[in-house]
Motif scaffolding. Structure first.
Motif, PDB file in Angstrom:
ATOM      1  N   VAL A   1      -0.500  -2.263  -4.722  1.00  0.00           N
ATOM      2  CA  VAL A   1       0.143  -3.236  -5.592  1.00  0.00           C
ATOM      3  C   VAL A   1      -0.008  -4.630  -4.981  1.00  0.00           C
ATOM      4  N   PHE A   2      -0.467  -5.572  -5.790  1.00  0.00           N
ATOM      5  CA  PHE A   2      -0.563  -6.970  -5.375  1.00  0.00           C
ATOM      6  C   PHE A   2       0.553  -7.732  -6.088  1.00  0.00           C
ATOM      7  N   ARG A   3       1.502  -8.211  -5.353  1.00  0.00           N
ATOM      8  CA  ARG A   3       2.641  -8.909  -5.913  1.00  0.00           C
ATOM      9  C   ARG A   3       2.497 -10.410  -5.629  1.00  0.00           C
ATOM     10  N   LEU A   4       2.317 -11.199  -6.696  1.00  0.00           N
ATOM     11  CA  LEU A   4       2.183 -12.644  -6.544  1.00  0.00           C
ATOM     12  C   LEU A   4       3.513 -13.248  -6.135  1.00  0.00           C
ATOM     13  N   LEU A   5       3.480 -14.106  -5.133  1.00  0.00           N
ATOM     14  CA  LEU A   5       4.700 -14.699  -4.581  1.00  0.00           C
ATOM     15  C   LEU A   5       5.032 -16.052  -5.193  1.00  0.00           C
TER      16      LEU A   5
ATOM     17  N   ARG B   1       0.847  -1.191   0.000  1.00  0.00           N
ATOM     18  CA  ARG B   1       0.000   0.000   0.000  1.00  0.00           C
ATOM     19  C   ARG B   1       0.885   1.244   0.000  1.00  0.00           C
ATOM     20  N   SER B   2       0.517   2.179  -0.818  1.00  0.00           N
ATOM     21  CA  SER B   2       1.187   3.472  -0.834  1.00  0.00           C
ATOM     22  C   SER B   2       0.110   4.552  -0.805  1.00  0.00           C
ATOM     23  N   SER B   3       0.535   5.800  -0.899  1.00  0.00           N
ATOM     24  CA  SER B   3      -0.435   6.890  -0.796  1.00  0.00           C
ATOM     25  C   SER B   3      -1.356   6.971  -2.015  1.00  0.00           C
ATOM     26  N   ARG B   4      -0.911   6.498  -3.170  1.00  0.00           N
ATOM     27  CA  ARG B   4      -1.702   6.661  -4.391  1.00  0.00           C
ATOM     28  C   ARG B   4      -2.092   5.356  -5.073  1.00  0.00           C
ATOM     29  N   GLN B   5      -1.529   4.260  -4.657  1.00  0.00           N
ATOM     30  CA  GLN B   5      -1.838   3.019  -5.345  1.00  0.00           C
ATOM     31  C   GLN B   5      -1.673   1.831  -4.401  1.00  0.00           C
TER      32      GLN B   5
END
Length: 233
Positions: free
Chosen positions: A207-211, A201-205
């Protein structure tokens, strides 16, 4: 009541489909499984014939009479090449349509064509829609509705894949669509939903990173690309 019917009331049930005269029929393969069953002496049940009949039937709590159609299956129970016994099994179909409207053979054919509905019922059992875990009818109805929505969303995710593009793209997308539509509920859940991922999580987006990678990830990406497209009437 089926046992008391006279033998003259039964008609032979022929399920063979007659092909057109100009069509060349292919030879059937040898039944290798039947040979293995006989050699190893396994218990085997072989259908030897089918017949059907009909009679009027009135349930105990009803004042109206219905049309009952019964299919009798003749089965030989064998072990190896030894005949143990011959038995009969009955399948019943009840309808309120008269014989002038629908023949008995059409009723049997229509009932046999609903086999895919039986598969749908088994999938609803798989997603827990038919568990009835609560203590009153209204709550169980709501539980069944919510649980069945997961099965409905699974079907929608497959139907939203658009079969378009060139011939190669159409073939790939059609295969992906059919694969999702025909996929078992638990296979869909484990291969496309329960994927280990890292959420950043960031301030503007977000991201889902598959492991991990598995072949179903490509199918997930295809499904995501088509679901994100705007719906057009």
């Amino acid at each position: 009541m089926a046992d008391s019917l006279p033998e003259t009331a039964w008609k032979r049930l022929d399920r063979s489909v007659k092909s057109s005269p100009d069509k060349v029929e292919r030879a059937k393969r040898a039944n290798e499984k039947e040979k293995i069953v006989q050699v190893n002496g396994y218990k085997n049940q072989r259908l030897t014939g089918e017949s059907y009949a009909e009679f009027e039937y009135r349930p105990t709590a009803c004042t109206q009479r219905y049309r009952m159609i019964v299919v009798r299956k003749d089965i030989d129970v064998t072990t190896g090449q030894l005949l143990l016994r011959s038995e009969q099994r009955y399948f019943f179909y009840i309808t309120n349509e008269s014989a002038s409207e629908v023949s008995a053979r059409e009723v049997i054919r229509a009932s046999n064509q609903r086999c895919d509905q039986e598969n749908t019922i088994s999938q609803l059992k798989g997603c827990g829609a038919l568990n009835a875990p609560l203590n009153d009818l209204v709550s169980n109805m709501a539980y069944m509705l919510f649980a069945s929505l997961s099965w409905t969303l699974k079907i929608w995710s497959g139907l939203l894949i658009r079969v378009q593009g060139n011939e190669s793209q159409k073939r790939v997308r059609r295969q992906a669509r059919n694969r999702i539509l025909r996929m078992e509920y638990w296979t869909y859940l484990n291969s496309l939903m329960l994927l280990p991922a890292q959420v950043i999580r960031s301030s503007r987006q977000r991201v889902f990173r598959l492991l991990t990678y598995r072949p179903s990830v490509d199918l997930l990406m295809t499904m995501h690309d088509h679901i994100s497209l705007p719906l057009r009437c």
